[in-house]
Design a protein around this motif. Sequence first.
Motif, PDB file in Angstrom:
ATOM      1  N   TRP A 107      32.175  49.053  -7.070  1.00 57.32           N
ATOM      2  CA  TRP A 107      33.393  48.347  -7.511  1.00 57.32           C
ATOM      3  C   TRP A 107      33.274  46.830  -7.298  1.00 57.32           C
ATOM      4  O   TRP A 107      33.653  46.042  -8.157  1.00 57.32           O
ATOM      5  CB  TRP A 107      34.596  48.913  -6.739  1.00 57.32           C
ATOM      6  N   GLY A 140      34.003  57.292  -4.165  1.00 55.62           N
ATOM      7  CA  GLY A 140      34.542  56.584  -5.333  1.00 55.62           C
ATOM      8  C   GLY A 140      33.886  55.229  -5.550  1.00 55.62           C
ATOM      9  O   GLY A 140      34.206  54.535  -6.516  1.00 55.62           O
ATOM     10  N   LEU A 199      28.422  61.430  -5.178  1.00 55.21           N
ATOM     11  CA  LEU A 199      29.198  62.668  -5.306  1.00 55.21           C
ATOM     12  C   LEU A 199      30.107  62.666  -6.535  1.00 55.21           C
ATOM     13  O   LEU A 199      30.952  63.554  -6.679  1.00 55.21           O
ATOM     14  CB  LEU A 199      30.041  62.861  -4.039  1.00 55.21           C
ATOM     15  N   LEU A 213      38.819  59.258   4.773  1.00 51.64           N
ATOM     16  CA  LEU A 213      38.015  59.237   6.003  1.00 51.64           C
ATOM     17  C   LEU A 213      38.331  58.012   6.861  1.00 51.64           C
ATOM     18  O   LEU A 213      38.138  58.036   8.076  1.00 51.64           O
ATOM     19  CB  LEU A 213      36.519  59.283   5.646  1.00 51.64           C
ATOM     20  N   GLY A 257      32.824  57.608   7.394  1.00 54.67           N
ATOM     21  CA  GLY A 257      31.766  58.496   6.897  1.00 54.67           C
ATOM     22  C   GLY A 257      30.642  58.714   7.897  1.00 54.67           C
ATOM     23  O   GLY A 257      29.508  58.978   7.509  1.00 54.67           O
ATOM     24  N   PHE A 299      37.466  68.376   0.623  1.00 52.51           N
ATOM     25  CA  PHE A 299      38.612  67.962   1.457  1.00 52.51           C
ATOM     26  C   PHE A 299      39.763  68.921   1.148  1.00 52.51           C
ATOM     27  O   PHE A 299      40.035  69.196  -0.028  1.00 52.51           O
ATOM     28  CB  PHE A 299      39.070  66.552   1.069  1.00 52.51           C
ATOM     29  N   TYR A 345      42.215  47.613   9.904  1.00 59.57           N
ATOM     30  CA  TYR A 345      42.084  48.898   9.202  1.00 59.57           C
ATOM     31  C   TYR A 345      40.617  49.046   8.801  1.00 59.57           C
ATOM     32  O   TYR A 345      40.075  48.200   8.094  1.00 59.57           O
ATOM     33  CB  TYR A 345      43.007  48.876   7.980  1.00 59.57           C
ATOM     34  N   ASN A 364      38.978  50.662   6.694  1.00 57.62           N
ATOM     35  CA  ASN A 364      38.638  50.659   5.268  1.00 57.62           C
ATOM     36  C   ASN A 364      38.711  49.275   4.649  1.00 57.62           C
ATOM     37  O   ASN A 364      38.286  49.081   3.511  1.00 57.62           O
ATOM     38  CB  ASN A 364      39.587  51.581   4.492  1.00 57.62           C
TER      39      ASN A 364
HETATM   40  C1  LIG Z   1      40.969  48.417  -5.736  1.00 52.39           C
HETATM   41  C2  LIG Z   1      41.080  49.012  -4.374  1.00 52.39           C
HETATM   42  C3  LIG Z   1      42.290  49.541  -3.958  1.00 52.39           C
HETATM   43  C4  LIG Z   1      42.413  50.108  -2.708  1.00 52.39           C
HETATM   44  N1  LIG Z   1      43.612  50.633  -2.324  1.00 52.39           N
HETATM   45  C5  LIG Z   1      43.725  51.253  -1.135  1.00 52.39           C
HETATM   46  C6  LIG Z   1      44.938  51.894  -0.757  1.00 52.39           C
HETATM   47  O1  LIG Z   1      45.914  51.891  -1.489  1.00 52.39           O
HETATM   48  N2  LIG Z   1      44.986  52.517   0.433  1.00 52.39           N
HETATM   49  C7  LIG Z   1      43.905  52.545   1.273  1.00 52.39           C
HETATM   50  O2  LIG Z   1      44.010  53.138   2.343  1.00 52.39           O
HETATM   51  N3  LIG Z   1      42.754  51.941   0.959  1.00 52.39           N
HETATM   52  C8  LIG Z   1      42.636  51.308  -0.245  1.00 52.39           C
HETATM   53  N4  LIG Z   1      41.462  50.701  -0.573  1.00 52.39           N
HETATM   54  C9  LIG Z   1      40.357  50.691   0.379  1.00 52.39           C
HETATM   55  C10 LIG Z   1      39.618  52.010   0.307  1.00 52.39           C
HETATM   56  O3  LIG Z   1      40.236  52.937   1.175  1.00 52.39           O
HETATM   57  C11 LIG Z   1      38.162  51.854   0.748  1.00 52.39           C
HETATM   58  O4  LIG Z   1      37.552  50.918  -0.082  1.00 52.39           O
HETATM   59  C12 LIG Z   1      37.416  53.168   0.717  1.00 52.39           C
HETATM   60  O5  LIG Z   1      36.197  52.986   1.384  1.00 52.39           O
HETATM   61  C13 LIG Z   1      37.173  53.619  -0.698  1.00 52.39           C
HETATM   62  O6  LIG Z   1      36.704  54.935  -0.744  1.00 52.39           O
HETATM   63  P1  LIG Z   1      35.605  55.337  -1.842  1.00 52.39           P
HETATM   64  O7  LIG Z   1      35.317  56.778  -1.689  1.00 52.39           O
HETATM   65  O8  LIG Z   1      36.025  54.835  -3.171  1.00 52.39           O
HETATM   66  O9  LIG Z   1      34.445  54.431  -1.305  1.00 52.39           O
HETATM   67  P2  LIG Z   1      32.876  54.466  -1.246  1.00 52.39           P
HETATM   68  O10 LIG Z   1      32.488  53.042  -1.437  1.00 52.39           O
HETATM   69  O11 LIG Z   1      32.264  55.472  -2.136  1.00 52.39           O
HETATM   70  O12 LIG Z   1      32.637  54.917   0.258  1.00 52.39           O
HETATM   71  C14 LIG Z   1      33.204  54.252   1.347  1.00 52.39           C
HETATM   72  C15 LIG Z   1      32.682  54.796   2.659  1.00 52.39           C
HETATM   73  O13 LIG Z   1      32.991  56.181   2.771  1.00 52.39           O
HETATM   74  C16 LIG Z   1      31.813  56.955   2.910  1.00 52.39           C
HETATM   75  N5  LIG Z   1      31.940  58.131   2.072  1.00 52.39           N
HETATM   76  C17 LIG Z   1      32.274  58.151   0.763  1.00 52.39           C
HETATM   77  N6  LIG Z   1      32.330  59.407   0.329  1.00 52.39           N
HETATM   78  C18 LIG Z   1      32.016  60.197   1.376  1.00 52.39           C
HETATM   79  C19 LIG Z   1      31.930  61.600   1.569  1.00 52.39           C
HETATM   80  N7  LIG Z   1      32.193  62.452   0.567  1.00 52.39           N
HETATM   81  N8  LIG Z   1      31.569  62.065   2.776  1.00 52.39           N
HETATM   82  C20 LIG Z   1      31.332  61.219   3.808  1.00 52.39           C
HETATM   83  N9  LIG Z   1      31.412  59.883   3.690  1.00 52.39           N
HETATM   84  C21 LIG Z   1      31.762  59.381   2.488  1.00 52.39           C
HETATM   85  C22 LIG Z   1      30.684  56.050   2.481  1.00 52.39           C
HETATM   86  O14 LIG Z   1      29.520  56.336   3.187  1.00 52.39           O
HETATM   87  C23 LIG Z   1      31.194  54.691   2.842  1.00 52.39           C
HETATM   88  O15 LIG Z   1      30.912  54.422   4.183  1.00 52.39           O
HETATM   89  C24 LIG Z   1      41.308  50.131  -1.826  1.00 52.39           C
HETATM   90  C25 LIG Z   1      40.090  49.592  -2.251  1.00 52.39           C
HETATM   91  C26 LIG Z   1      39.984  49.048  -3.513  1.00 52.39           C
HETATM   92  C27 LIG Z   1      38.691  48.464  -3.933  1.00 52.39           C
END
Ligand SMILES: Cc1cc2nc3c(=O)[nH]c(=O)nc-3n(C[C@H](O)[C@H](O)[C@H](O)COP(=O)(O)OP(=O)(O)OC[C@H]3O[C@@H](n4cnc5c(N)ncnc54)[C@H](O)[C@@H]3O)c2cc1C
Length: 454
Positions: free
Chosen positions: A36, A75, A93, A145, A195, A203, A407, A409
């Motif tokens: 992203w 994601g 994934l 997570l 993670g 989940f 936070y 994340n």
């Molecule tokens: C546009 C935008 C909006 C957002 N809005 C919110 C919001 O409203 N609320 C909020 O709480 N956060 C929000 N976030 C932050 C978001 O929670 C984090 O960016 C989170 O890491 C995104 O999850 P992902 O699976 O898309 O990320 P990824 O980049 O795929 O993964 C993030 C982390 O999680 C781990 N991971 C991913 N999938 C798995 C899996 N299946 N098993 C184990 N580990 C895994 C990865 O190793 C990495 O460390 C936002 C981020 C963006 C960019």
Amino acid sequence: MASTLSPDRLHALSSRFRGDLIHPDSESYDSARAVWNGMIDRRPAAILRCKSIADVQSAVRFAREHELPLAIRGGGHNAAGLATCDAGIVIDLSGMHDVVVDPARRVARAGGGATWGDFDRATAQHGLATTGGAISTTGVAGLTLGGGLGWLMRSYGMSCDNLIGAEVVTADGQLRRASEAENPDLLWALRGGGGNFGVVTTFEFQLHQVSTVLGGMLLYPLTRAREAFRLYRDVAKWAPDKLTVFAGMLHSPDGIPLVAFLVCYNGPAEEGERVIRAIRDFGAPVAGEIGPMPYTALQSMLDAGFPSGLHVHWRSEFVKSIPDELIETVVSAYERVPSPLNAILFEQFGGAVSRIPRDATAYDQRDADFNLVIVARWTDPAHAEENVAWARSLSDAARAYTTGRVYVNYIGAGEAPDRVRAAFGDDKFAKLSAIKRKYDPTNLFRLNQNIPPG
Ligand SMILES: Cc1cc2nc3c(=O)[nH]c(=O)nc-3n(C[C@H](O)[C@H](O)[C@H](O)COP(=O)(O)OP(=O)(O)OC[C@H]3O[C@@H](n4cnc5c(N)ncnc54)[C@H](O)[C@@H]3O)c2cc1C
């Protein structure tokens, strides 16, 4: 370390992997390695787009046997770019995104690569939902997570509070179940610990009855920002759990600086209208509206404003309250913003989030009333320095009013490792380290907001 795998290794991998194996010579390599945040430009040796749990197990074992860096992509939205790596393996994934709803038990099972769009679409068919992020393209995995904040958290707790079970491929390649009955320590760690503990392939969430909400946003000229934030902090003091309001500053697509109230009332529209009267009384907005809408519409309302591919630097801090001095700090910073794509947001916490006992989950920040989010975004790499400096200096200036906690994340790229400890506090960090030692003693899963094995 070589950024490609030798033909022997590639052959060994392809013989035991049934999903899509994407390597630097594959046509789809560049699109598959993009995340992203367009600022992240990493070149994995292989991207393993898994189709099954067996694929995930093969990928984990391969990375371990060959001592390769291992990243997990849910994601792909983590702003620090944690879903990818240089010269290692990415377990992608995105092909495992099915969501299955059991309406009688009010439970949904989501694949490790599901987005909140996938999730909300499936649960909405039954008039059900759980707390998810405010952008539908974000991954269920990473968001949950790390905690998971969103429109429904003041009603039902955070996403991680609604996580009742998971299936996880741990570092030894075994599939383990985490629930209150099986490996409860693992479930506790997955509820906010990131993670670190394995690849979550499924989940399982508790759902709640949610269909139509009173939601939307109201936008005013930036010149009204100071009074808007003063109203916001007052509303937050008496807001019932059903009401969640975020307030922030942004530019319209045609470049006009604005202050915004973003609203979700999780209840009947008529009742909600009475509750939000103080916000309506702020005056006629220059744009935006609030009205009854399906919860899924609210969940995608902000999508267009957060496209992938922009260059992003993201900072955040929890705050206990919003004193006038903090309002002055953030508004005057926004008046000097170097890019119209930059935004500042206060997210309202409290409600159900604050009533869940601190010990119940790895997620920690239950007594902060707001989270301050600073998002710097630009398109031309030449503008990186001034935008990163703007976000850093605002975050430093705001620190006088913050709790010093973050936070997990929202930890941005390049922030110090002690920020991870600051997300959990010393006691929870130690407990998570011990759980990490049990499930991942060699720290195979370290490309994340890392908690090393204790
Ligand atoms: C546009 C935008 C909006 C957002 N809005 C919110 C919001 O409203 N609320 C909020 O709480 N956060 C929000 N976030 C932050 C978001 O929670 C984090 O960016 C989170 O890491 C995104 O999850 P992902 O699976 O898309 O990320 P990824 O980049 O795929 O993964 C993030 C982390 O999680 C781990 N991971 C991913 N999938 C798995 C899996 N299946 N098993 C184990 N580990 C895994 C990865 O190793 C990495 O460390 C936002 C981020 C963006 C960019």
